[in-house]
Design a protein around this motif. Structure first.
Motif, PDB file in Angstrom:
ATOM      1  N   UNK A 126     -13.753  -8.663   0.136  1.00 30.60           N
ATOM      2  CA  UNK A 126     -15.049  -8.449  -0.524  1.00 30.60           C
ATOM      3  C   UNK A 126     -15.312  -6.957  -0.721  1.00 30.60           C
ATOM      4  N   UNK A 374      -3.330 -28.912   1.565  1.00 32.04           N
ATOM      5  CA  UNK A 374      -4.483 -28.317   2.260  1.00 32.04           C
ATOM      6  C   UNK A 374      -4.731 -28.962   3.618  1.00 32.04           C
ATOM      7  N   UNK A 375      -4.253 -30.210   3.789  1.00 29.54           N
ATOM      8  CA  UNK A 375      -4.495 -30.896   5.062  1.00 29.54           C
ATOM      9  C   UNK A 375      -3.225 -30.980   5.909  1.00 29.54           C
ATOM     10  N   UNK A 381      -6.632 -26.084   7.209  1.00 31.55           N
ATOM     11  CA  UNK A 381      -7.985 -26.653   7.236  1.00 31.55           C
ATOM     12  C   UNK A 381      -8.994 -25.605   7.714  1.00 31.55           C
ATOM     13  N   UNK A 382      -8.604 -24.849   8.731  1.00 35.76           N
ATOM     14  CA  UNK A 382      -9.522 -23.861   9.308  1.00 35.76           C
ATOM     15  C   UNK A 382      -9.814 -22.749   8.284  1.00 35.76           C
ATOM     16  N   UNK A 384      -9.449 -22.821   4.983  1.00 38.25           N
ATOM     17  CA  UNK A 384     -10.176 -23.361   3.825  1.00 38.25           C
ATOM     18  C   UNK A 384     -11.632 -23.644   4.210  1.00 38.25           C
ATOM     19  N   UNK A 385     -11.829 -24.141   5.432  1.00 36.60           N
ATOM     20  CA  UNK A 385     -13.186 -24.422   5.930  1.00 36.60           C
ATOM     21  C   UNK A 385     -14.015 -23.151   6.035  1.00 36.60           C
ATOM     22  N   UNK A 386     -13.414 -22.095   6.570  1.00 31.15           N
ATOM     23  CA  UNK A 386     -14.125 -20.806   6.700  1.00 31.15           C
ATOM     24  C   UNK A 386     -14.441 -20.276   5.301  1.00 31.15           C
ATOM     25  N   UNK A 388     -14.857 -21.884   2.549  1.00 27.84           N
ATOM     26  CA  UNK A 388     -15.928 -22.675   1.932  1.00 27.84           C
ATOM     27  C   UNK A 388     -17.297 -22.232   2.449  1.00 27.84           C
ATOM     28  N   UNK A 389     -17.374 -21.975   3.743  1.00 29.64           N
ATOM     29  CA  UNK A 389     -18.641 -21.518   4.331  1.00 29.64           C
ATOM     30  C   UNK A 389     -19.054 -20.157   3.799  1.00 29.64           C
ATOM     31  N   UNK A 390     -18.048 -19.389   3.366  1.00 35.43           N
ATOM     32  CA  UNK A 390     -18.340 -18.057   2.833  1.00 35.43           C
ATOM     33  C   UNK A 390     -18.459 -18.083   1.306  1.00 35.43           C
ATOM     34  N   UNK A 393     -14.222 -21.195  -2.847  1.00 32.27           N
ATOM     35  CA  UNK A 393     -13.762 -22.578  -2.931  1.00 32.27           C
ATOM     36  C   UNK A 393     -12.260 -22.643  -3.216  1.00 32.27           C
ATOM     37  N   UNK A 396      -8.249 -28.932  -3.069  1.00 32.21           N
ATOM     38  CA  UNK A 396      -6.989 -29.554  -2.650  1.00 32.21           C
ATOM     39  C   UNK A 396      -5.918 -29.300  -3.720  1.00 32.21           C
ATOM     40  N   UNK A 397      -6.324 -29.445  -4.983  1.00 29.54           N
ATOM     41  CA  UNK A 397      -5.397 -29.241  -6.119  1.00 29.54           C
ATOM     42  C   UNK A 397      -4.925 -27.801  -6.214  1.00 29.54           C
TER      43      UNK A 397
END
Lengths: 425, 181
Positions: A126, A374-375, A381-382, A384-386, A388-390, A393, A396-397
């Motif tokens: 960023x 992605x899974x 997962x961790x 991608x999850x972080x 997403x929270x930030x 995006x 999966x594709x």
């Protein structure tokens, strides 16, 4: 219904629950194991035989060491130091974070590594005003590749090492070079794929350098004495892993020794540290060992092994089959239950061939297969999850397009190296 | 695609749990937020004053001297509502006395503060008017880059409370950076 059919049904049902993640995977595994024990498919007396204590205690010991060291701010220090070393250059950020992630992942668990490095990576991308996705993808792949390199880097390796009695050095000699070549290949692929997204203006670079200079890595250290002691213990434990086979001690003993020493030396509150042990992960492993034990007990594994051996005649064929089957399966399902099921299968194949190279094939497929989707692995997962929270995006594709390419290339490189080493030209 | 997104979310919750929240909290202690990373450009500063303010602390001058290029608008606002209440209850003479006292005190304070800024080589503009102490400041702040407020602005209540209610109201309605002294 006979016991074999029940064991298969419980195995598949548990697998389904783990894949769907509708209930926690540890609960799914415990439920399956409880049914197996309740129906006496695995007799109570045989539980210690199937419960792989080497794996469980190695994981537990490393969790204690990591959680104690974490209290010192050691990992945040590493993250900030890495960011500062990058000096505002996107290429350096990509390279340094990938290498640091791979090295840390080869010693610690991948989830802890990415949990601690991802916030810093998002912050720095960023700051550079660049798309963080190439950096995050590179971190995921580096984490899974780094974990492949050592006995303690990834749970499948711990399980394989314990089941096949493989030493830390054997892993390093066999999987280390593969991981190194794969890491270089991955960074190059990411670099060429996202070349246009990795550029900043010289003016911006100066501004980034100034901001990074303002970051004080020493401020991340919460307890300097704990910080120094943690580094000493981690170095000691890693050094001891190099000699554990010569000393005739199990890797789990090394981890437990390190855990005891760090608790004794640092005087950290043991209750707080023990609370942080990932008990769900340990119960997940324990449950799976019993469920797979039921397949062994009922002879299902032996039958599958016989079937495989009627179709796979040579060591080369077995190497290819195990690697690619475990790679594509790991991309879809959790690599831990997959490895748990594959280990007894490979052991049964020892009747007709030398299975030594097949352990490396399994390690290669199970660890690197996770890069495919992605899974595929917890680290994916961790991160991608972080992200997403930030507000970043990664679908999966999106992941699949890059992940599959990386997975196929890195596994192919690994297969090539193993083939040259064990099968010959 | 929604299926995979929810699967990833469930897996993240199960794998990372509350660990990420803890790590993020620890990072926030030494990492700047996105807003903090961008240094705001300050070209104009609004500094409201009234009869509850006797002087401006030296630290405020020190802080504002970092914005040498900025123009400072010093405004002294006389509460129009109070003026009308005095006029209605105590009569015109009393209200005129109130106006004269306020204007005298206001001009003295404005000139005193302005001279200090001039010593620091900073340009000031002075205004004194009747109005609403909160609404007029909120409106004026739209044309400025920074607001500098005394804790006592608009009320003597700071003898028992840390901030006057007028300051609290302004803080809640203004989008620009605020220095409270």
């Amino acid at each position: 219904m006979n016991q074999e059919a029940i064991a298969i049904a419980v195995f598949l049902f548990t697998y389904g629950l783990v894949v769907s993640e509708r209930i926690h995977r540890a609960v799914a595994a415990m439920l399956g194991a409880s049914v197996i024990l309740f129906l006496r498919i695995v007799p109570w007396e045989k539980v210690p035989e199937y419960l792989d204590l080497d794996t469980l205690f190695l994981l537990m010991g490393m969790m204690i060491i990591v959680n104690t060291a974490r209290n010192s701010g050691l990992f945040e220090y590493v993250a900030i130091k890495t960011a500062k070393l990058a000096r505002g250059s996107p290429i350096r950020v990509l390279l340094l974070f990938s290498v640091v992630t791979a090295i840390v992942s080869s010693v610690l668990d991948n989830v802890t590594t990415v949990l601690l490095l991802t916030p810093m990576l998002i912050y720095i991308s960023r700051l550079m005003d660049l798309n963080p996705i190439p950096f995050l993808l590179s971190e995921i792949f580096a984490s899974n590749i780094g974990g492949t390199a050592t006995l303690i880097g990834d749970p499948p390796n711990i399980m394989i090492g314990s089941a096949a009695n493989l030493s830390f050095n054997e892993f390093l000699v066999n999987m280390g070079p593969i991981a190194a070549v794969d890491l270089i290949a991955t960074i190059l692929i990411i670099y060429f794929a996202y070349n246009n997204a990795l550029k900043v203006t010289p003016k911006k670079k100066v501004m980034i350098k100034q901001t990074l200079r303002g970051l004080n890595e020493k401020a991340a250290i919460r307890d300097i004495r704990l910080f120094r002691k943690s580094i000493a213990i981690i170095v000691f434990v890693v050094a001891l892993f190099f000699f554990h086979d010569k000393l005739g001690i199990e890797p789990a003993v090394v981890a437990l020794l390190g855990a005891s020493l760090i608790l004794l030396w640092t005087r950290e509150d043991p209750e707080g540290i023990f609370e942080k042990i990932e008990w769900p992960a340990l119960f997940f492993f324990g449950g799976l060992f019993i469920i797979v034990g039921a397949l062994e007990e009922t002879g299902t594994i032996a039958k599958v092994a016989e079937w495989v051996l009627t179709h796979v005649h040579t060591q080369g064929q077995a190497l290819l089959a195990i690697t690619w089957f475990s790679a594509f399966s790991s991309a879809i399902v959790d690599n831990i239950p997959l490895t748990a099921a594959m280990i007894p299968l490979i052991k049964h194949m020892s009747t007709s061939m030398d299975i030594y190279p097949l352990w490396w094939a399994l390690s290669l497929g199970a660890c690197l297969g996770g890069n495919g989707t992605a899974i595929g692995a917890s680290a994916n997962v961790v991160v991608i999850g972080i992200a997403e929270r930030e507000g970043i995006r990664i679908t999966f594709g999106d992941f699949l397009k890059v992940g599959m390419v990386i997975m196929v290339i890195t596994v192919a490189i690994g297969v090539g190296i193993l083939w040259i080493r064990y099968i010959g030209w | 695609m929604g299926l995979f997104s929810s699967l990833i979310r469930r897996k993240f919750k199960n794998v990372a749990g509350k660990r990420y929240e803890r790590i993020l909290k620890e990072y926030k202690e030494f990492l700047l937020t996105e807003e903090e990373m961008v240094l705001p450009e300050i070209k104009s500063i609004l500094m409201p004053l009234d009869r509850f303010i006797n002087e401006v602390p030296a630290e405020v001058y020190d802080t504002l001297s970092a914005y040498k290029e900025a123009k400072i608008l010093l405004v002294y606002i006389i509460d129009a509502q109070v003026f009308h209440m005095i006029e209605h209850t105590l009569g015109r003479k009393a209200s005129e006395d109130f106006r004269k006292n306020e204007e005298r005190y206001g001009m003295t304070l404005l000139e005193k503060i302005a001279s200090t800024f001039e010593e620091l080589d900073m340009s000031t503009q002075l205004r004194l008017f009747f109005g609403d102490k909160s609404e007029d400041v909120i409106k004026l702040s739209e044309k400025h880059d920074m607001l500098v407020l005394s804790k006592a602005y608009g009320s003597e209540i700071t003898k028992t409370h840390p901030l006057s209610p007028i300051v609290l109201k302004i803080v809640q309605h203004v989008d620009i950076p605020i220095i409270i002294y």
